[in-house]
Design a protein around this motif. Sequence first.
Motif, PDB file in Angstrom:
ATOM      1  N   ALA A 183     -10.864  -3.082   2.394  1.00 51.54           N
ATOM      2  CA  ALA A 183     -10.477  -1.687   2.648  1.00 51.54           C
ATOM      3  C   ALA A 183      -8.972  -1.630   2.494  1.00 51.54           C
ATOM      4  O   ALA A 183      -8.289  -2.614   2.750  1.00 51.54           O
ATOM      5  CB  ALA A 183     -10.871  -1.272   4.061  1.00 51.54           C
ATOM      6  N   CYS A 184      -8.455  -0.480   2.055  1.00 52.26           N
ATOM      7  CA  CYS A 184      -7.007  -0.408   1.813  1.00 52.26           C
ATOM      8  C   CYS A 184      -6.512   1.015   2.007  1.00 52.26           C
ATOM      9  O   CYS A 184      -7.184   1.975   1.629  1.00 52.26           O
ATOM     10  CB  CYS A 184      -6.687  -0.884   0.395  1.00 52.26           C
ATOM     11  SG  CYS A 184      -4.915  -0.885   0.038  1.00 52.26           S
ATOM     12  N   VAL A 185      -5.345   1.114   2.597  1.00 56.68           N
ATOM     13  CA  VAL A 185      -4.721   2.413   2.817  1.00 56.68           C
ATOM     14  C   VAL A 185      -4.523   3.137   1.483  1.00 56.68           C
ATOM     15  O   VAL A 185      -4.651   4.365   1.400  1.00 56.68           O
ATOM     16  CB  VAL A 185      -3.360   2.224   3.543  1.00 56.68           C
ATOM     17  CG1 VAL A 185      -2.581   3.526   3.591  1.00 56.68           C
ATOM     18  CG2 VAL A 185      -3.596   1.681   4.950  1.00 56.68           C
ATOM     19  N   GLU A 217      -9.405  -8.069  -0.351  1.00 53.77           N
ATOM     20  CA  GLU A 217      -9.168  -6.866   0.435  1.00 53.77           C
ATOM     21  C   GLU A 217     -10.384  -5.951   0.306  1.00 53.77           C
ATOM     22  O   GLU A 217     -10.784  -5.583  -0.803  1.00 53.77           O
ATOM     23  CB  GLU A 217      -7.906  -6.155  -0.085  1.00 53.77           C
ATOM     24  CG  GLU A 217      -7.375  -5.131   0.898  1.00 53.77           C
ATOM     25  CD  GLU A 217      -6.034  -4.547   0.454  1.00 53.77           C
ATOM     26  OE1 GLU A 217      -5.681  -4.692  -0.725  1.00 53.77           O
ATOM     27  OE2 GLU A 217      -5.357  -3.938   1.306  1.00 53.77           O
ATOM     28  N   CYS A 242      -5.818  -1.431   6.152  1.00 59.51           N
ATOM     29  CA  CYS A 242      -6.203  -2.415   5.148  1.00 59.51           C
ATOM     30  C   CYS A 242      -6.959  -3.518   5.873  1.00 59.51           C
ATOM     31  O   CYS A 242      -6.646  -3.843   7.015  1.00 59.51           O
ATOM     32  CB  CYS A 242      -4.982  -3.005   4.459  1.00 59.51           C
ATOM     33  SG  CYS A 242      -4.016  -1.801   3.539  1.00 59.51           S
ATOM     34  N   CYS A 294      -3.106  -4.104  -2.246  1.00 59.64           N
ATOM     35  CA  CYS A 294      -2.183  -5.057  -1.641  1.00 59.64           C
ATOM     36  C   CYS A 294      -2.334  -6.449  -2.275  1.00 59.64           C
ATOM     37  O   CYS A 294      -2.745  -7.404  -1.611  1.00 59.64           O
ATOM     38  CB  CYS A 294      -2.405  -5.115  -0.134  1.00 59.64           C
ATOM     39  SG  CYS A 294      -2.257  -3.478   0.603  1.00 59.64           S
ATOM     40  N   ALA A 348       0.845  -1.198   0.000  1.00 57.80           N
ATOM     41  CA  ALA A 348       0.000   0.000   0.000  1.00 57.80           C
ATOM     42  C   ALA A 348       0.879   1.247   0.000  1.00 57.80           C
ATOM     43  O   ALA A 348       0.631   2.201  -0.750  1.00 57.80           O
ATOM     44  CB  ALA A 348      -0.917  -0.005   1.220  1.00 57.80           C
TER      45      ALA A 348
HETATM   46 ZN   LIG Z   1      -4.026  -2.497   1.330  1.00 57.98          ZN
END
Ligand SMILES: [Zn+2]
Length: 556
Positions: free
Chosen positions: A169-171, A167, A178, A144, A129
């Motif tokens: 949720a992710c930064v 995934e 994440c 990711c 990320a």
């Molecule tokens: Zn992520």
Amino acid sequence: MAEQKLIEQFNLRSRLRFNVDEGQIWLDENRMLLLHARSMGALRRELFDSLGAERAKGLLIRMGFASGQQDAELAKKLLGAGDTYDVFRIGPELHAFEGLVKATIVQADLDWERGSFAGEVDWRNSWEADSHLQLFGIGEDPACWTIVGYASGYVTQFFNRPVIFKETACVACGDALCHIVGKPLEAWGHDPYLDYFKPEDLQGQLDEMREEISRLRKTLCSGRTAGNLIGASSGFRSAFDLVSKAAASPITVLLLGETGVGKEMFARWLHDHGNRAEQPFVAVNCAAIPHDLIESELFGVQKGAYTGAQVSRAGRFERAHGGTLFLDEVGDLSPAAQVKLLRVLQTGEVERLGDDHTRKIDVRLVAATNVDLQQAIAAGRFRADLYYRLATYPVVIPPLRERRSDIPLLAASLVEKYEASYHKKLQGISDRAMQALMAYPWPGNVRELQNLVERGVLLAPNGGLIEIDHLFAGGAPAQAPGAEVDRDGQVGKAGDASRQQLYEAILQDGFDLEQHEARLLELAVQRAGGNLTHAAKLLGITRRQLAYRLKQGVEG
Ligand SMILES: [Zn+2]
């Protein structure tokens, strides 16, 4: 509960060995790499740029999947018959140990007996990320990919059944953390996300693209050039007339002629000028494909039909559906492929290798061969019933030496073609070089002419003429029997070397002097228009000697 870290429990640090002398790092039995995150980021970026996002995601996921599987094997070894929860727990710890991400399990329902699984994990400090943010900025999709692949590979390997993480949720999308959720493959239904985990059939896609390109190219060229069929000689006209009469009908055409006479161009012309012109044109050279692959190439293969058949693939027949299939060198088909081809022609259905249902196909077939199929039938190498299916409409394309008057026309159009590809402007072919082209025996036919002209265009000085030396490597060529003699004698001199090659080639193939002599006499008489004095001159013998030999031949 206060858990001791498994990493410490198993003293994993002691299993990590830096063997600097040998240039190796080992984690237990696995060789590891200490890479720069930045260089991995650069590689990732290049994958996205060159392959497009979808393909890049798939590659990264499958790469992560493979390392997850490796670590699961290691975990199995460490834990032995340990607690099932530990099994799930050590994966994230290994992942952190390797510096990829800090993972926290937030939920894990795992029923070893029933094989059910549901897991949720939070990630912090995902290298991927971070790297993605640096290179691409905040985006819409989670980023990711290798890490989510790792989680899937790890649990799949350990659990011994396919479990897929996604995934949510992710930064890299601007989320604080994440987050991934995992469940067994079948619980995902028909989610297209699952496609990322399957290896791609790149070859199949390349084939399709190639066909698409040839279709586009054809659309661009059509209308003006009649698809490269050029000629005005009577031999060419009669072949062309036959082909043009067949174009609009679905009749199966069999093109006969030596190698290099342009059978594929005729086949393409047929396709371009029929009512299937908008549909695919698929060409297969049966001689170029190994015998054990020809059936899967032509008819396709179903996943698992044999070891190595990892993906289902449509055969050329299916790809040509609605359009034209051109089978070049059809005389080279294996007996098994001949049986299958016959069945397809009879039923209009194909069956992929290892498949138990058939598919209706609508294909216009054009076949070609440079061998005498009648002879092949007599020798038991070709099925008579297949021959009669293919040979409903035979068209003989004459060799170039029998349509010499077309050479200037063909050469001029080829010069024009290669001028464009080599960004050159030339004045054409010199008279002496043209004379040499007219005199040459053309064993390789139009294809050979094409090669020589390409070479000529490449070597001739920009703005100048194509000379003999530009066309023929190693000086002037051998001349054809009965062709015009080059006045300055150069042609004859260089001819000795090629003639020597010709004799050597003849001897290699099992030679019958009588048969060749008879053929040579016949040719000379033919060329001399039945005038024996003239024919004898061509052969370098007296009229009496010729008459005697001819008589012997008839009696013998
Ligand atoms: Zn992520």
